[in-house]
Design a protein around this motif. Structure first.
Motif, PDB file in Angstrom:
ATOM      1  N   THR A 225     -11.508  -1.004  -0.737  1.00 41.10           N
ATOM      2  CA  THR A 225     -10.208  -0.400  -1.028  1.00 41.10           C
ATOM      3  C   THR A 225      -9.407  -0.271   0.257  1.00 41.10           C
ATOM      4  OG1 THR A 225     -11.120   0.868  -2.884  1.00 41.10           O
ATOM      5  CG2 THR A 225      -9.027   1.621  -1.959  1.00 41.10           C
ATOM      6  N   LEU A 226      -8.167  -0.706   0.186  1.00 40.39           N
ATOM      7  CA  LEU A 226      -7.257  -0.567   1.320  1.00 40.39           C
ATOM      8  C   LEU A 226      -6.428   0.690   1.139  1.00 40.39           C
ATOM      9  CD1 LEU A 226      -5.982  -4.261   1.665  1.00 40.39           C
ATOM     10  CD2 LEU A 226      -7.946  -3.172   2.767  1.00 40.39           C
ATOM     11  N   ASP A 227      -6.349   1.485   2.207  1.00 39.49           N
ATOM     12  CA  ASP A 227      -5.636   2.756   2.087  1.00 39.49           C
ATOM     13  C   ASP A 227      -4.815   3.001   3.358  1.00 39.49           C
ATOM     14  OD1 ASP A 227      -4.753   5.172   1.125  1.00 39.49           O
ATOM     15  OD2 ASP A 227      -6.730   6.054   0.857  1.00 39.49           O
TER      16      ASP A 227
ATOM     17  N   LEU B 213       0.803  -1.222   0.000  1.00 33.58           N
ATOM     18  CA  LEU B 213       0.000   0.000   0.000  1.00 33.58           C
ATOM     19  C   LEU B 213       0.836   1.272   0.000  1.00 33.58           C
ATOM     20  CD1 LEU B 213      -2.708  -1.054   2.627  1.00 33.58           C
ATOM     21  CD2 LEU B 213      -2.908  -1.059   0.141  1.00 33.58           C
TER      22      LEU B 213
ATOM     23  N   PRO C 206      -3.384   3.625  -2.687  1.00 38.03           N
ATOM     24  CA  PRO C 206      -4.490   2.734  -2.326  1.00 38.03           C
ATOM     25  C   PRO C 206      -4.566   1.537  -3.276  1.00 38.03           C
ATOM     26  CG  PRO C 206      -5.212   5.024  -2.382  1.00 38.03           C
ATOM     27  CD  PRO C 206      -3.851   4.989  -3.006  1.00 38.03           C
ATOM     28  N   VAL C 207      -5.078   0.423  -2.756  1.00 34.58           N
ATOM     29  CA  VAL C 207      -5.240  -0.799  -3.541  1.00 34.58           C
ATOM     30  C   VAL C 207      -6.674  -1.283  -3.391  1.00 34.58           C
ATOM     31  CG1 VAL C 207      -4.550  -3.208  -3.819  1.00 34.58           C
ATOM     32  CG2 VAL C 207      -2.826  -1.464  -3.300  1.00 34.58           C
ATOM     33  N   THR C 208      -7.328  -1.489  -4.517  1.00 35.86           N
ATOM     34  CA  THR C 208      -8.692  -2.021  -4.509  1.00 35.86           C
ATOM     35  C   THR C 208      -8.613  -3.533  -4.679  1.00 35.86           C
ATOM     36  OG1 THR C 208      -9.588   0.023  -5.464  1.00 35.86           O
ATOM     37  CG2 THR C 208     -10.943  -1.975  -5.639  1.00 35.86           C
ATOM     38  N   ILE C 209      -9.124  -4.247  -3.708  1.00 33.99           N
ATOM     39  CA  ILE C 209      -9.039  -5.709  -3.748  1.00 33.99           C
ATOM     40  C   ILE C 209     -10.353  -6.349  -4.175  1.00 33.99           C
ATOM     41  CG2 ILE C 209      -7.212  -5.795  -2.024  1.00 33.99           C
ATOM     42  CD1 ILE C 209      -9.313  -6.484   0.066  1.00 33.99           C
TER      43      ILE C 209
ATOM     44  N   ARG D 270     -14.737  -5.175  -5.453  1.00 34.33           N
ATOM     45  CA  ARG D 270     -15.653  -4.076  -5.766  1.00 34.33           C
ATOM     46  C   ARG D 270     -16.137  -3.411  -4.477  1.00 34.33           C
ATOM     47  NH1 ARG D 270     -20.870  -4.508  -9.809  1.00 34.33           N
ATOM     48  NH2 ARG D 270     -21.324  -2.254  -9.904  1.00 34.33           N
TER      49      ARG D 270
END
Length: 400
Positions: free
Chosen positions: A266-268, A254, A258-261, A263
């Protein structure tokens, strides 16, 4: 003549107010010695009985030793130290174990095994002889942990009927005084690379009318606590490594953004905080493992782990401090860069998402550097060799 040179077997029973069943146990044990032709004795390690158990034991031909310290382990340790047999078979004096069927134990001891454990699940457990929680939860779980942590080849880790070579067990200098003595005996034997096997035995219902001394949750916890304390790898090292790796993966995945894992998921920045804290916790656990293992080896609680020694031997105090210094400098540069960005903004509002990533990782690097440095000093402190003070030769006398 030294009795230890003539007796092959001591049948040892700890005793604390066992008047109801003690005579039966002694008679069975003496009958076994007579029928098998084994030169042996029945030894009662009395833990302060007040119900006439001592008189019963002596009347039925057993030798009694008085144990000054209360506790199951204390009674057995005292009994082992005072036994006259080359081999010792120990068992509770509540008539739950059949002392007339000890031949399989003696055979294995004569074959050269250091410890012979009974297996009640193979031999048979009478109805009502073992509480439900002990049979289906406590014993299987603790036995599994014993096999996992110490590679002990037994399925009934807490069977109270077991035999062993007396001198080999005395050499271990067993220390516990309570119910966890049963765990210490087999764990310390396994760590010392003693040969261990098991034979089938039976378990009958306790012959006493009063409740047993064993307390399910209290004594179960004492056994589990002992297993954990004698395995720094499983208590500290493996959980620490797993925790650190998971935290590092989360943090550096990260760090760019941010990473969208999935729908809507999102990890931020909040996940980076979790990752950084997890890395710190993991490092602390690993440092505990190193220090605990070195202390246990230096104090004689655990044998020296030569694989660990080879692995950490290049990590001298000076090299560990150099590594901590690199982390400290890197973290300090990151913090300085964040301060510089804030200065260019006239110490006003900032785009926190971007600067917080660097600040969190930099702060974590400083925290890890501190942990590594102080753990290295503590570990080096444990390695200091302390010599006994030199005393003047008495023959020379005092100077005139």
């Amino acid at each position: 003549m030294d009795k230890t040179s003539t007796l092959e077997l001591t049948i040892l029973m700890p005793c604390l107010n066992e008047a109801e069943t003690l005579a039966t146990c002694i008679d069975k044990a003496r009958a076994f010695l007579q029928s098998s032709g084994i030169q042996g004795e029945v030894l009662i390690a009395d833990n302060g009985s007040t119900d006439g158990s001592i008189e019963i034991a002596e009347r039925h031909g057993a030798r009694v030793v008085h144990v000054p310290i209360r506790g199951y382990g204390a009674a057995l340790s005292h009994g082992i130290a005072n036994a006259h047999g080359q081999f010792v078979i120990m068992g509770d004096s509540d008539d739950s174990y059949d002392f007339s069927r000890l031949a399989p134990f003696v055979e294995k001891l004569r074959e050269g095994f250091d410890v012979v454990m009974g297996n009640r699940f193979k031999g048979g457990i009478a109805a009502g002889a073992m509480p439900f929680l002990h049979r289906y939860l406590g014993n299987p779980v603790l036995s599994f942990i014993g096999r996992l942590f110490f590679s002990i080849p037994v399925r009934d880790f807490h069977c109270g009927l077991r035999g062993f070579n007396r001198q080999r067990i005395l050499a271990l200098n067993l220390m516990t005084t309570g119910m966890e003595f049963a765990s210490e005996l087999v764990v310390r034997s396994a760590l010392a690379k003693y040969s261990i096997t098991e034979v089938a035995t039976t378990l009958s219902k306790d012959g006493r009318s009063r409740p047993p001394h064993l307390r399910t949750w209290r004594d179960g916890w004492r056994h589990l606590r002992f297993l954990l304390l004698f395995s720094p790898r499983w208590l500290f090292l493996y959980p620490g490594l797993i925790t650190f790796v998971l935290g590092a993966i989360l943090t550096f995945a990260l760090f760019p953004g941010p990473v969208t894992i999935a729908r809507g998921v999102t990890l931020d920045i909040h996940s980076i905080i979790v990752g950084c804290i997890t890395m710190i916790i993991g490092t602390q656990c690993i440092s505990f493992a190193v220090v605990a293992r070195r202390y246990a080896a230096s104090s004689g609680l655990l044998p020296a782990d030569y694989r660990l020694r080879r692995a950490v031997s290049p990590l001298t105090l000076e090299r560990a401090l150099m590594f901590a210094g690199v982390l400290l400098v890197a973290g300090g540069m990151g913090v300085f860069h964040c301060l510089n960005i804030w200065r260019h903004a006239d110490f006003g509002p900032l785009q926190y998402g971007e600067i917080l990533r660097l600040l969190l990782v930099s702060g974590t690097a400083i925290a890890l550097a501190t942990q590594v440095a102080f753990t290295s000093f503590l570990s080096a402190f444990l390695d200091i060799e302390v010599k006994s003070p030199v005393k003047p030769d008495a023959a020379q006398g005092e100077p005139g």
